[in-house]
Design a protein around this motif. Structure first.
Motif, mmCIF file in Angstrom:
data_model
loop_
_atom_site.group_PDB
_atom_site.id
_atom_site.type_symbol
_atom_site.label_atom_id
_atom_site.label_comp_id
_atom_site.label_asym_id
_atom_site.label_seq_id
_atom_site.Cartn_x
_atom_site.Cartn_y
_atom_site.Cartn_z
ATOM 1 N N GLY A 110 0.834 -1.135 -0.151
ATOM 2 C CA GLY A 110 -0.090 -0.061 -0.141
ATOM 3 C C GLY A 110 0.781 1.334 -0.017
ATOM 4 N N PHE A 111 1.895 1.205 0.889
ATOM 5 C CA PHE A 111 2.812 2.366 0.985
ATOM 6 C C PHE A 111 3.700 2.628 -0.027
ATOM 7 C CE2 PHE A 111 1.814 2.612 5.685
ATOM 8 C CZ PHE A 111 1.135 3.842 5.675
ATOM 9 N N VAL A 112 3.913 1.461 -1.002
ATOM 10 C CA VAL A 112 5.061 1.775 -2.132
ATOM 11 C C VAL A 112 4.094 1.990 -3.291
ATOM 12 C CG1 VAL A 112 5.922 0.059 -3.742
ATOM 13 C CG2 VAL A 112 6.380 -0.138 -1.280
ATOM 14 N N VAL A 113 2.670 1.826 -3.373
ATOM 15 C CA VAL A 113 1.714 2.383 -4.492
ATOM 16 C C VAL A 113 1.817 3.789 -4.515
ATOM 17 C CG1 VAL A 113 -0.585 2.224 -5.247
ATOM 18 C CG2 VAL A 113 0.467 0.052 -4.694
ATOM 19 N N ILE A 114 1.659 4.343 -3.246
ATOM 20 C CA ILE A 114 1.309 5.765 -3.238
ATOM 21 C C ILE A 114 2.314 6.572 -3.917
ATOM 22 C CG2 ILE A 114 1.016 7.673 -1.708
ATOM 23 C CD1 ILE A 114 -0.877 5.695 0.153
ATOM 24 N N PRO A 115 3.540 6.692 -3.333
ATOM 25 C CA PRO A 115 4.709 7.520 -4.260
ATOM 26 C C PRO A 115 4.761 7.114 -5.654
ATOM 27 C CG PRO A 115 5.740 5.700 -2.645
ATOM 28 C CD PRO A 115 4.066 5.850 -2.356
ATOM 29 N N LEU A 116 4.770 5.932 -5.773
ATOM 30 C CA LEU A 116 4.855 5.466 -7.283
ATOM 31 C C LEU A 116 3.502 6.144 -8.173
ATOM 32 C CD1 LEU A 116 5.762 1.666 -7.246
ATOM 33 C CD2 LEU A 116 7.405 3.657 -8.022
ATOM 34 N N TRP A 117 2.673 6.157 -7.565
ATOM 35 C CA TRP A 117 1.466 6.698 -8.261
ATOM 36 C C TRP A 117 1.405 8.145 -8.554
ATOM 37 C CZ3 TRP A 117 -3.212 4.043 -9.844
ATOM 38 C CH2 TRP A 117 -4.184 5.252 -10.154
ATOM 39 N N VAL A 118 1.865 8.736 -7.417
ATOM 40 C CA VAL A 118 2.222 10.380 -7.321
ATOM 41 C C VAL A 118 3.171 10.334 -8.275
ATOM 42 C CG1 VAL A 118 3.157 12.065 -5.875
ATOM 43 C CG2 VAL A 118 1.476 10.509 -5.093
ATOM 44 N N TYR A 119 4.417 9.730 -8.631
ATOM 45 C CA TYR A 119 5.495 9.937 -9.303
ATOM 46 C C TYR A 119 4.938 9.776 -10.794
ATOM 47 C CZ TYR A 119 9.940 9.756 -11.692
ATOM 48 O OH TYR A 119 11.238 9.711 -12.526
#
Ligand code: HEM
Ligand code: SF4
Ligand code: FES
Lengths: 222, 251
Positions: A210-219
């Motif tokens: 879950g926490f990996v998806v967020i920054p990747l998504w934002v990037y």
């Protein structure tokens, strides 16, 4: 009796209670940050503003959370220190017996994954909580544009890489931490313990992903 | 069918507590695969004595897995490769012909090496003396059925009482914690009616003594359960913690 907070059993009560508190915070924190993925920046800012509107109430929760961190770190350092003292001369040849042993890479590295998390948390709080204040108007109210800050931070590849790396450590920490906290509080059950031992792997994995998806998504998309 | 085997033993030799030890390797030829590991040490010691060298010291007594005297690390695992067995119950057939077997003493600050593979485990006795007892009047033995105990409770208490105090749990624990031993002793007495009068004092005192002896804290690695020759479950560590909580609130 006066020595009980220093006792090996009580130390683990404290470590486990604080650890469970931190775990619950991490779960809530993930759910909050999934608001970044709604497609509307206002959702995220509105939620942050709503929390901020509690004023003193929120400060008290923040202080409580900091206290949990301190209690957790303090008790885990004591456990670690006692362990170092308890075996001054190590084995030349040592391996796990396997079988029902719960000794894993994750259980052996709690202090290291924990210290990485500590360094991360300090960086994280400085970047976001005490980061720049961008004002924005939402629904006619001025509030902090945290969405903009998050997007700025996670458009730096180095930040994304560091963040994703640390989340692997969070997953490792909770893979052992989840069931260990329950065991430390004396909650053993022949049927349930194997269940929450395996469940801990899934929960730790889910949180890390879950926490990996967020920054990747934002990037990639914001 | 018994086979003839050749084995190399890499053994920790340490003349006394104050002199640093080192590994020495010995080769023993043509031994029967039906011999036990301690038999193999006997054969080696016969040879060493004939050559005028110091024999390898190791603790042992019953050699049938019930007294708790034997124990060292065999290839990095306390008591050796077969689970649920003491070192004296490990047989050469479970090793490979030509294999080098490493024997190392239990290592913990609370278990100082006396000589070679012999360590001083009296710390466990001092924990027992601190609270691992019940108070009864001596004299003629009481009638066996004078205190009825439900079968499931008797069985649980017996599971805990099966601990032979060998110390393998401490040796295998990455933290050198004695929690499995202490948990088993506390659970055993806390379950039985005879153990009730000292129940609160017992857990507080035994845990305090365990800490004083310099054992580490339990991080729930669960390695103890995997090496325990009596398959004592880490359930007993949880019971110790529950007993401790109960004592904090009841005293
Ligand atoms: C996001 C933050 C954190 C969470 C959610 C968390 C969670 C947990 C949990 C649930 C446990 C199991 C408790 C138990 O075994 O009884 C644990 C254990 C541990 N934590 Fe953390 N922790 C966090 C941060 C830290 C930090 C910053 C350190 C820094 C030193 C740390 C060091 C440890 C250690 C060493 C243990 C193992 C204790 C033992 O060996 O018995 N943790 N953690
Ligand atoms: S709990 Fe098992 S390993 Fe530990 S002392 Fe008792 S019998 Fe030996
Ligand atoms: S010698 Fe008695 S248990 Fe091994």
């Amino acid at each position: 009796m006066a020595a009980w907070p220093r006792s090996s059993v009580a130390k683990k009560f404290l470590n486990a209670i604080a650890g469970i508190g931190l775990f619950l915070f991490v779960v809530v924190h993930l759910l909050e940050n999934l608001l970044l993925l709604t497609g509307n920046p206002d959702d995220y800012n509105r939620w942050a503003h709503f929390l901020e509107s509690f004023g003193v109430g929120l400060r008290i929760v923040e202080i409580g959370l900091a206290a949990f961190f301190i209690a957790h770190i303090w008790s885990s350092l004591l456990v670690y220190w006692d362990k170092v003292k308890a075996r001054p001369q190590g084995y030349r040849v040592y391996r796990t017996a396997g079988g029902t042993s719960r000794q894993t890479l994750s259980s052996r590295t709690m202090i290291y994954t924990g210290l990485v998390l500590l360094a991360f948390v300090i960086w994280h709080v400085i970047t976001f909580r005490f980061g720049p204040y961008y004002p924005i108007m939402v629904d006619g109210v001025e509030m902090r544009d945290l969405h903009r800050l998050v997007v700025e931070v996670f458009n730096e590849p180095i930040n994304v890489v560091l963040y994703v790396g640390v989340m692997v450590f969070l997953g490792l920490h909770l893979r052992h931490g989840f069931w260990s906290a329950l065991q430390s509080l004396g909650a053993y059950h022949p049927r349930w313990t194997p269940l929450w031992y395996s469940g801990g792997v899934l929960i730790a994995g889910a949180l890390a992903v879950g926490f990996v998806v967020i920054p990747l998504w934002v990037y990639l998309y914001l | 069918m018994a086979k003839k085997m050749t084995l190399h033993l890499r053994i920790w030799r340490q003349p006394n507590p104050h002199t640093p030890g080192k590994f020495v390797t010995y080769t023993i030829r043509d031994v029967s695969s039906d011999m036990s590991l301690l038999d193999l040490l006997d054969v080696l010691n016969e040879e060493l004595i004939k050559k005028g060298e110091q024999p390898v010291e190791f603790d042992n007594d019953c050699r049938e897995g019930i007294c708790g005297m034997c124990g060292f690390l065999v290839n990095g695992v306390a008591h050796g490769p077969k689970r649920g067995r003491t070192a004296c119950q490990q047989y050469l057939r479970d090793f490979k012909d030509g294999e080098t077997i490493t024997l190392e003493p239990f290592r913990a600050k609370a278990f100082p090496v006396i000589k070679d593979l012999v360590v001083d485990r009296s710390a466990l006795d001092r924990i027992m003396a601190a609270g691992g007892y019940i108070s009864v009047n001596t004299g003629s033995a009481p009638d066996a059925n004078s205190i009825p105990i439900p079968k499931d409770i008797a069985e649980q208490a017996f599971d805990a009482a099966a601990c032979i105090g060998c110390g393998a749990c401490v040796a295998a624990c990455p933290n050198a914690s004695a929690s499995l031993f202490v948990g088993a002793k506390i659970a055993h007495l806390a379950l039985l009616p005879q153990g009730q009068p000292e129940r609160i004092r017992r857990v507080l005192r035994m845990v305090e003594q365990m800490d004083k002896e310099g054992f580490g804290d339990c991080s729930n690695h669960g390695e103890c359960e995997a090496v325990c020759p009596k398959n004592i479950s880490i359930k007993h560590i949880a019971i110790m913690r529950r007993e401790y909580l109960r004592a904090l609130f009841c005293s």
